[in-house]
Every structure is written in structure tokens, then in C-alpha cells.
Design a protein around this motif. Sequence first.
Motif, PDB file in Angstrom:
ATOM      1  N   UNK A 253       0.831  -1.214   0.000  1.00 40.34           N
ATOM      2  CA  UNK A 253       0.000   0.000   0.000  1.00 40.34           C
ATOM      3  C   UNK A 253       0.865   1.262   0.000  1.00 40.34           C
ATOM      4  N   UNK A 254       1.946   1.274   0.761  1.00 44.37           N
ATOM      5  CA  UNK A 254       2.854   2.429   0.755  1.00 44.37           C
ATOM      6  C   UNK A 254       3.558   2.558  -0.596  1.00 44.37           C
ATOM      7  N   UNK A 255       3.888   1.436  -1.209  1.00 47.43           N
ATOM      8  CA  UNK A 255       4.465   1.465  -2.550  1.00 47.43           C
ATOM      9  C   UNK A 255       3.485   2.026  -3.556  1.00 47.43           C
ATOM     10  N   UNK A 256       2.220   1.661  -3.393  1.00 43.82           N
ATOM     11  CA  UNK A 256       1.172   2.169  -4.276  1.00 43.82           C
ATOM     12  C   UNK A 256       1.039   3.687  -4.130  1.00 43.82           C
ATOM     13  N   UNK A 257       1.131   4.189  -2.902  1.00 47.27           N
ATOM     14  CA  UNK A 257       1.110   5.634  -2.661  1.00 47.27           C
ATOM     15  C   UNK A 257       2.310   6.303  -3.328  1.00 47.27           C
ATOM     16  N   UNK A 258       3.465   5.642  -3.290  1.00 47.59           N
ATOM     17  CA  UNK A 258       4.671   6.166  -3.942  1.00 47.59           C
ATOM     18  C   UNK A 258       4.461   6.248  -5.452  1.00 47.59           C
ATOM     19  N   UNK A 259       3.866   5.226  -6.026  1.00 49.03           N
ATOM     20  CA  UNK A 259       3.603   5.214  -7.468  1.00 49.03           C
ATOM     21  C   UNK A 259       2.626   6.320  -7.846  1.00 49.03           C
ATOM     22  N   UNK A 260       1.639   6.558  -7.018  1.00 45.03           N
ATOM     23  CA  UNK A 260       0.676   7.640  -7.270  1.00 45.03           C
ATOM     24  C   UNK A 260       1.384   8.996  -7.235  1.00 45.03           C
ATOM     25  N   UNK A 261       2.265   9.189  -6.248  1.00 46.64           N
ATOM     26  CA  UNK A 261       3.014  10.449  -6.150  1.00 46.64           C
ATOM     27  C   UNK A 261       3.918  10.640  -7.370  1.00 46.64           C
ATOM     28  N   UNK A 262       4.559   9.573  -7.816  1.00 43.17           N
ATOM     29  CA  UNK A 262       5.410   9.653  -9.003  1.00 43.17           C
ATOM     30  C   UNK A 262       4.568   9.980 -10.238  1.00 43.17           C
ATOM     31  N   UNK A 263       3.375   9.401 -10.326  1.00 48.17           N
ATOM     32  CA  UNK A 263       2.488   9.663 -11.463  1.00 48.17           C
ATOM     33  C   UNK A 263       2.010  11.109 -11.472  1.00 48.17           C
ATOM     34  N   UNK A 264       1.797  11.676 -10.308  1.00 44.51           N
ATOM     35  CA  UNK A 264       1.407  13.080 -10.244  1.00 44.51           C
ATOM     36  C   UNK A 264       2.529  13.952 -10.816  1.00 44.51           C
ATOM     37  N   UNK A 265       3.771  13.612 -10.496  1.00 43.56           N
ATOM     38  CA  UNK A 265       4.908  14.334 -11.066  1.00 43.56           C
ATOM     39  C   UNK A 265       4.990  14.110 -12.576  1.00 43.56           C
ATOM     40  N   UNK A 266       4.649  12.913 -13.015  1.00 43.66           N
ATOM     41  CA  UNK A 266       4.643  12.604 -14.445  1.00 43.66           C
ATOM     42  C   UNK A 266       3.626  13.484 -15.175  1.00 43.66           C
ATOM     43  N   UNK A 267       2.432  13.623 -14.613  1.00 47.97           N
ATOM     44  CA  UNK A 267       1.396  14.456 -15.218  1.00 47.97           C
ATOM     45  C   UNK A 267       1.835  15.922 -15.225  1.00 47.97           C
ATOM     46  N   UNK A 268       2.503  16.350 -14.186  1.00 51.02           N
ATOM     47  CA  UNK A 268       3.022  17.716 -14.150  1.00 51.02           C
ATOM     48  C   UNK A 268       4.051  17.936 -15.259  1.00 51.02           C
ATOM     49  N   UNK A 269       4.916  16.958 -15.463  1.00 56.61           N
ATOM     50  CA  UNK A 269       5.908  17.058 -16.535  1.00 56.61           C
ATOM     51  C   UNK A 269       5.220  17.073 -17.900  1.00 56.61           C
ATOM     52  N   UNK A 270       4.170  16.283 -18.041  1.00 57.35           N
ATOM     53  CA  UNK A 270       3.387  16.280 -19.276  1.00 57.35           C
ATOM     54  C   UNK A 270       2.763  17.650 -19.510  1.00 57.35           C
ATOM     55  N   UNK A 271       2.221  18.259 -18.464  1.00 59.18           N
ATOM     56  CA  UNK A 271       1.655  19.605 -18.577  1.00 59.18           C
ATOM     57  C   UNK A 271       2.726  20.596 -19.016  1.00 59.18           C
ATOM     58  N   UNK A 272       3.933  20.473 -18.485  1.00 60.42           N
ATOM     59  CA  UNK A 272       5.036  21.342 -18.910  1.00 60.42           C
ATOM     60  C   UNK A 272       5.314  21.166 -20.397  1.00 60.42           C
ATOM     61  N   UNK A 273       5.310  19.930 -20.851  1.00 59.80           N
ATOM     62  CA  UNK A 273       5.584  19.641 -22.268  1.00 59.80           C
ATOM     63  C   UNK A 273       4.512  20.223 -23.178  1.00 59.80           C
ATOM     64  N   UNK A 274       3.294  20.319 -22.666  1.00 58.93           N
ATOM     65  CA  UNK A 274       2.158  20.794 -23.458  1.00 58.93           C
ATOM     66  C   UNK A 274       1.782  22.240 -23.141  1.00 58.93           C
ATOM     67  N   UNK A 275       2.695  22.967 -22.518  1.00 59.61           N
ATOM     68  CA  UNK A 275       2.420  24.364 -22.130  1.00 59.61           C
ATOM     69  C   UNK A 275       1.120  24.474 -21.350  1.00 59.61           C
ATOM     70  N   UNK A 276       0.869  23.477 -20.495  1.00 56.14           N
ATOM     71  CA  UNK A 276      -0.297  23.486 -19.621  1.00 56.14           C
ATOM     72  C   UNK A 276      -1.577  22.945 -20.229  1.00 56.14           C
ATOM     73  N   UNK A 277      -1.578  22.613 -21.519  1.00 56.02           N
ATOM     74  CA  UNK A 277      -2.815  22.200 -22.200  1.00 56.02           C
ATOM     75  C   UNK A 277      -2.985  20.677 -22.203  1.00 56.02           C
ATOM     76  N   UNK A 278      -3.362  20.128 -21.064  1.00 57.84           N
ATOM     77  CA  UNK A 278      -3.541  18.679 -20.948  1.00 57.84           C
ATOM     78  C   UNK A 278      -4.729  18.155 -21.750  1.00 57.84           C
ATOM     79  N   UNK A 279      -5.580  19.048 -22.238  1.00 55.59           N
ATOM     80  CA  UNK A 279      -6.687  18.605 -23.098  1.00 55.59           C
ATOM     81  C   UNK A 279      -6.183  18.069 -24.430  1.00 55.59           C
ATOM     82  N   UNK A 280      -4.927  18.303 -24.764  1.00 57.67           N
ATOM     83  CA  UNK A 280      -4.345  17.778 -25.998  1.00 57.67           C
ATOM     84  C   UNK A 280      -4.015  16.286 -25.909  1.00 57.67           C
TER      85      UNK A 280
END
Length: 158
Positions: free
Chosen positions: A61-88
Motif C-alpha cells: 500500500x505504501x508502494x502504491x502511494x509512492x507510485x501515485x506520487x510519481x504519477x502526479x509528477x509525471x502528469x506535471x511534466x506532461x503539462x510542462x511539455x504541453x504548455x499546460x494544455x492537458x486537453x491535448x
Amino acid sequence: MSRIAHRLSELGITLPVLRGPSGTYLPFRQADGLIILSGQVPRIDGRDAHQGVVGLDLTVEQGKEAARAAALNLVSQLANALDGDLDRVVCCLQLRGFVRATPDFADHPAVIDGASELLLEIFGERGRHARTALGAGSLPRGFSVEIDAIFQVSNRET
């Protein structure tokens, strides 16, 4: 407000501000409608978090929380790549998860579900992906999880 920004607000999720790469690499690369994201770890509020070995120092369960936190950072990096437009985002094509675990640990998929579930919460069916979940003897700076991904994106909002 964009569709994904609205969804993030509904979920009570604020994308973290990321610091630059910790080595000689790019945080993302774009080519022909694809964005390839470099590995992300569970850094929270700019601090290293969820360090240790799953199956020894951390539970599934703690590992799963770690994966979720890493995924949140991944989505943030994706937003950076798309100049904030995640609808793309057309879809997440692939997610790879690495779990620092004991040699006899066998629940890698359950740990990486933390990342997969977050992508589905944010993007709906567009977040559904092919996936690999692997064990690792070590990960950078003692993190328990690292993930990377490939997304297909449109040239404009779809």
C-alpha cells in the motif's frame, strides 16, 4: 477552464512544480504526436519521499502511494511539455513502472496500480495504457518507485 483542469479541480489535485533534471537528459522529448516522458520519482513538495525497499521498509500500500506520487509528477511534466494544455492528450500509450523491492517480492503490478489509477482518474479512458511493472534492486537516491510514460497528443484541443 479546460476539461482536464476542471477534472483536476474536482479531484482536489494541484500539479506540483518540478525542478529540472538531476542529470544530463531531457525531461521529455516530442516527435510526431508523441511525448516521451523521462522517469519520475515520488518527490513531494520538492522533497524526496517514499524511499526504501517495498517488501522490507514499505508495504504494498505504501508502494502504491509512492507510485501515485510519481504519477502526479509525471502528469506535471506532461503539462510542462504541453504548455499546460492537458486537453491535448489523446491517450497514454505506455506506462513503465520500476519498483525497488526485495528479491522475493511478487506484487509489482499492485504497486504500479497507484500510477495507473491516477491516470484513469485524471484522463478517463484516455488514461488507459499498456504497462510494464518491473522489480529493481536499486533506484536513484533510494526511491521505492520510478515511472515513465509515452503519451499521444494532438496538435490542438480535441
